[in-house]
Each structure stands twice: as structure tokens, then as C-alpha cells.
Design an enzyme around this catalytic site. Structure first.
Site, PDB file in Angstrom:
ATOM      1  N   ARG A 270       2.838   4.989   6.488  1.00  0.00           N
ATOM      2  CA  ARG A 270       3.292   4.251   7.674  1.00  0.00           C
ATOM      3  C   ARG A 270       3.864   2.878   7.332  1.00  0.00           C
ATOM      4  O   ARG A 270       4.277   2.142   8.214  1.00  0.00           O
ATOM      5  CB  ARG A 270       2.124   4.082   8.654  1.00  0.00           C
TER       6      ARG A 270
ATOM      7  N   CYS B 254      -5.725   0.024   7.202  1.00  0.00           N
ATOM      8  CA  CYS B 254      -5.654   0.541   5.829  1.00  0.00           C
ATOM      9  C   CYS B 254      -6.876   1.409   5.499  1.00  0.00           C
ATOM     10  O   CYS B 254      -8.027   0.967   5.616  1.00  0.00           O
ATOM     11  CB  CYS B 254      -5.561  -0.626   4.839  1.00  0.00           C
TER      12      CYS B 254
ATOM     13  N   HIS C 136      -1.929  -4.013   5.126  1.00  0.00           N
ATOM     14  CA  HIS C 136      -1.663  -3.567   6.505  1.00  0.00           C
ATOM     15  C   HIS C 136      -2.960  -3.273   7.241  1.00  0.00           C
ATOM     16  O   HIS C 136      -3.924  -2.789   6.659  1.00  0.00           O
ATOM     17  CB  HIS C 136      -0.760  -2.327   6.506  1.00  0.00           C
TER      18      HIS C 136
ATOM     19  N   ASP D 260       0.419   3.761   1.798  1.00  0.00           N
ATOM     20  CA  ASP D 260       0.348   4.359   3.141  1.00  0.00           C
ATOM     21  C   ASP D 260       1.741   4.741   3.666  1.00  0.00           C
ATOM     22  O   ASP D 260       2.672   3.929   3.631  1.00  0.00           O
ATOM     23  CB  ASP D 260      -0.309   3.343   4.092  1.00  0.00           C
TER      24      ASP D 260
ATOM     25  N   CYS E 109       0.841  -1.203   0.000  1.00  0.00           N
ATOM     26  CA  CYS E 109       0.000   0.000   0.000  1.00  0.00           C
ATOM     27  C   CYS E 109       0.877   1.255   0.000  1.00  0.00           C
ATOM     28  O   CYS E 109       2.008   1.239   0.476  1.00  0.00           O
ATOM     29  CB  CYS E 109      -0.900  -0.005   1.236  1.00  0.00           C
TER      30      CYS E 109
HETATM   31 CO    CO Z   1      -3.422   1.153   3.063  1.00  0.00          CO
END
Ligand code: CO
Length: 211
Positions: free
Chosen positions: A47, A102, A99, A45, A43
Site C-alpha cells: 500500500r 505497518c 507508515h 508494504d 516499507c
Molecule cells: Co510496513
């Protein structure tokens, strides 16, 4: 880090100098070629930075990231990354990593995705509909986590249907595909216990999966 490009560039200088101080030839050696052992599909993301959470150095992981870690056979971007990794770089391991927490999964559960994002996330919406009965038996928190996991498995299944992956197994060349979930709450990767290394493994996986 502040939203300041000067800060970003200063950080980069410090990072590059630190690596060079430990290994003066590091960047020079990497400049001529790459031979990563992994293709990481994850992803976008912030993080979930692949290299950092895997403790990898530049040159070790070839990455493809998008919102929701989707693998769609009609996505030229993702399919090009897979093709390049497998056919040019001869990567022998693919990690499909979702994750917990998400936002893409959350947007589907809460039905808040709009416009282009709604269109992009359609595969997750379909997956959610297909598994709604199973998920309704769980608490909201567990259903959210379970959909993250189901999405990883569905994307692994999709990836295994790509011609680059199938060609690799047809030609009896080694390729292992792994399904992982990263927990943004504790920094640990969880292995979903899926390792697909052949067409036989794929058939077995498809027989046992929910999608
Ligand atoms: Co995500």
C-alpha cells in the site's frame, strides 16, 4: 488486479504505451543513465509504493524497501543501496518513510512475529521495550501510531551513522535526510519535522530523540 501474470503484463504494456504517447523519447532518454534526486527507504508494504505516492516518474526516486523500513548498519543490502545512491548517483536527499498500519510494528506490539521475521524485527522489539512506559500512557491506537513514528526516527538515526552519510557531511557535500510517515488510510504523507543536513543537525537530533 487479479493474481494473473497475463494481466500484469497487459497492464505494463498499456502503462508504457501511455507514457510514450505523451513523451515519445521518455524511455530512450532514460535508458542511458539515471540521476534521481531522492533515495527513498521505506516499507515493502504493497500500500506504500514510493513512486506513486510521491507522484514521481521512473528515474526520479532510487528506492530501498524492506519489512519495517529498517536501516541496520550490518545489513549489506541496505548499506549497498545507500552507498550506491550517495557515492555513485550523488543523490542529495534521503527520505526515510514509515507508515501507519505497518504490519511489522503490529507484530512487535502483539508479539506475533516468528522465526526469521522475529529476528529481522528485533530492532523494533528493542525500541518498543525502551519506550514501553511512554507508550503505555496512550490508547492502543495512538501507541501503535507513535511506535511507527519512533521507528522512523530510530532508523534515521541509524542511517546517519552509516559511513556513506558521515563521509558526505565530512566532505561538506549537501545531503538532507527527512523523516516521513505515510497514512494508508488517507494517502497523505506526514513530515515528522526532522531535517538533518549536517553532523551538527545530527547531534541536535540525537539530543532531542527518545532512542
Ligand atoms: Co510496513
Amino acid at each position: 488486479m487479479k493474481g494473473d501474470i497475463t494481466q500484469l503484463i497487459e497492464n505494463n504494456r498499456a502503462w508504457a504505451e501511455e507514457i510514450t504517447s505523451r513523451d515519445p523519447m521518455f524511455f530512450e532518454q532514460l535508458s542511458s543513465h539515471q540521476s534521481p534526486q531522492f533515495l527513498w527507504i521505506g516499507c515493502s508494504d504493497s500500500r506504500v509504493p514510493p513512486n506513486q505516492i510521491a507522484g514521481a516518474l521512473p528515474g526520479e526516486i532510487f528506492t530501498h524497501q524492506n519489512v519495517g523500513n529498517l536501516v541496520q548498519l550490518n545489513d549489506v543490502n541496505c548499506m549497498s543501496a545507500v552507498k550506491f545512491a550517495l557515492e555513485e548517483l550523488e543523490v542529495a536527499n534521503i527520505v526515510l518513510c514509515g507508515h501507519y498500519g505497518c504490519g511489522a510494528i503490529k507484530a512487535i506490539i502483539e508479539n506475533t512475529a516468528e522465526g526469521l521475521l522475529k529476528k529481522w524485527l528485533e530492532p523494533i522489539a528493542h525500541l518498543y521495550q525502551k519506550n514501553k512506559i511512554e507508550l503505555s500512557d496512550l490508547s492502543a491506537e495512538l501507541a501503535y501510531k507513535r511506535l511507527v513514528e519512533l521507528n522512523v526516527l530510530a532508523q534515521v538515526n541509524s542511517l546517519c551513522r552509516s559511513s556513506s552519510v558521515l563521509d558526505r557531511w565530512t566532505n561538506k557535500n549537501s545531503l538532507n535526510i527527512h523523516a516521513l510517515v505515510y497514512d494508508v488510510g488517507n494517502g497523505f504523507l506526514k513530515d515528522l519535522g526532522v531535517k538533518i543536513s549536517s553532523k551538527d543537525d545530527l547531534f541536535e537530533f540525537q539530543r532531542s530523540a527518545y532512542f
